[in-house]
Enzyme design. Structure first.
Site, PDB file in Angstrom:
ATOM      1  N   CYS A   1       2.548   2.602  -8.355  1.00 58.26           N
ATOM      2  CA  CYS A   1       1.770   2.060  -7.239  1.00 58.26           C
ATOM      3  C   CYS A   1       0.631   3.028  -6.950  1.00 58.26           C
ATOM      4  CB  CYS A   1       2.645   1.798  -6.018  1.00 58.26           C
ATOM      5  SG  CYS A   1       3.424   3.270  -5.308  1.00 58.26           S
TER       6      CYS A   1
ATOM      7  N   ARG B   1       6.035   1.806  -2.504  1.00 58.50           N
ATOM      8  CA  ARG B   1       6.486   0.705  -3.362  1.00 58.50           C
ATOM      9  C   ARG B   1       7.163   1.154  -4.653  1.00 58.50           C
ATOM     10  NH1 ARG B   1       0.782  -2.027  -3.468  1.00 58.50           N
ATOM     11  NH2 ARG B   1       0.296   0.209  -3.338  1.00 58.50           N
TER      12      ARG B   1
ATOM     13  N   ASP C   1       0.861  -3.607  -0.137  1.00 59.80           N
ATOM     14  CA  ASP C   1       0.917  -2.214   0.319  1.00 59.80           C
ATOM     15  C   ASP C   1       1.381  -2.167   1.782  1.00 59.80           C
ATOM     16  OD1 ASP C   1       0.385   0.367   1.113  1.00 59.80           O
ATOM     17  OD2 ASP C   1      -1.609   0.441   0.211  1.00 59.80           O
TER      18      ASP C   1
HETATM   19  P1  4NP Z   1       2.305   3.098  -2.022  1.00 53.46           P
HETATM   20  O1  4NP Z   1       1.705   3.078  -0.535  1.00 53.46           O
HETATM   21  O2  4NP Z   1       1.132   2.932  -2.952  1.00 53.46           O
HETATM   22  O3  4NP Z   1       3.215   1.931  -2.030  1.00 53.46           O
HETATM   23  O4  4NP Z   1       3.007   4.436  -2.179  1.00 53.46           O
HETATM   24  C1  4NP Z   1       0.638   3.888  -0.118  1.00 53.46           C
HETATM   25  C2  4NP Z   1       0.865   5.183   0.251  1.00 53.46           C
HETATM   26  C3  4NP Z   1      -0.176   5.986   0.672  1.00 53.46           C
HETATM   27  C4  4NP Z   1      -1.449   5.468   0.712  1.00 53.46           C
HETATM   28  C5  4NP Z   1      -1.670   4.162   0.322  1.00 53.46           C
HETATM   29  C6  4NP Z   1      -0.631   3.378  -0.093  1.00 53.46           C
HETATM   30  N1  4NP Z   1      -2.498   6.279   1.171  1.00 53.46           N
HETATM   31  O5  4NP Z   1      -3.617   5.752   1.292  1.00 53.46           O
HETATM   32  O6  4NP Z   1      -2.318   7.459   1.447  1.00 53.46           O
END
Ligand code: 4NP
Length: 157
Positions: free
Chosen positions: A9, A15, A128
Site C-alpha cells: 500500500c 492496509r 485508504d
Molecule cells: P496505508 O495508509 O497506505 O494503508 O498504510 C496510509 C498511511 C499513511 C499515509 C497515507 C496512507 N500518510 O499519508 O502518511
C-alpha cells in the site's frame, strides 16, 4: 519452496500490514502456512520503522488479527526477485508498482488485491482509511477478508 506473497500500500501502516495478517490467519486456519510466506511494504517511505497504525491494530484485534509487522519501503531491486505475487491495495499502488517494474517478468507478478473479491466486487481499490473514521478501518478489513478468501482459492501452492 514456499510461494511468497507481498502486499503493498502507500504507507505500510494500515492496509498492507492488515492484508498480511488476514492472509496469515487464513493460511493457518487452512493449514497452508507451510506452503506460503507473506510480507508487506509501502510505496512511500514516511513511516519506515513504525508499527502499524494503532487504530488499524485496534480494529484488526477485534477480529483476532495481530498486526506485528514493521513498516518498510518497497525495494524494486530486491522485492521483484524475492516475491512471486505482489498485490497492490489500490489503483495508485498498482500503477506505482508497474512504474518500478524492470521487465515483463516483474510486471506479471503485479496484481490488484480487489480483483480477488467475490462479494465486494464494486471496489477497485481498498480505500485508504488514514484520514477517515472507524468505518473506514472496518471496511478495509471487510474487503481484505473477501479478497484473501478469493486469493486463497486461486493461488496454487
Ligand atoms: P496505508 O495508509 O497506505 O494503508 O498504510 C496510509 C498511511 C499513511 C499515509 C497515507 C496512507 N500518510 O499519508 O502518511
Amino acid at each position: 519452496m514456499k510461494k511468497k506473497l507481498l502486499f503493498v500500500c502507500l504507507g505500510n501502516i494500515c492496509r498492507s500490514p492488515s492484508a498480511e495478517a488476514v492472509m496469515n490467519g487464513f493460511l493457518k486456519i487452512n493449514m497452508l502456512d507451510e506452503y506460503f510466506e507473506c510480507d508487506s511494504a509501502g510505496t512511500g517511505g514516511w513511516h519506515v520503522g513504525e508499527r502499524a497504525d494503532s487504530r488499524m491494530r485496534t480494529h484488526a484485534a477485534k477480529r483476532d488479527y495481530d498486526l506485528t509487522s514493521i513498516a518498510r519501503q518497497f525495494n524494486p531491486n530486491r522485492d521483484f526477485d524475492e516475491f512471486d505475487i505482489i498485490l497492490g491495495m489500490d489503483t495508485q499502488n498498482v500503477s506505482d508498482l508497474e512504474g518500478m517494474a524492470r521487465n515483463k517478468n516483474d510486471l506479471d507478478k503485479i496484481k490488484s488485491m480487489t480483483d480477488f473479491c467475490t462479494r465486494y466486487t464494486h471496489y477497485h481499490s481498498v480505500p485508504d482509511p488514514y484520514y477517515g473514521g472507524a468505518d473506514g478501518f472496518e471496511l478495509v478489513l471487510d474487503i481484505l477478508e473477501d479478497a484473501c478468501e478469493g486469493l486463497l482459492k486461486q493461488i496454487d501452492r
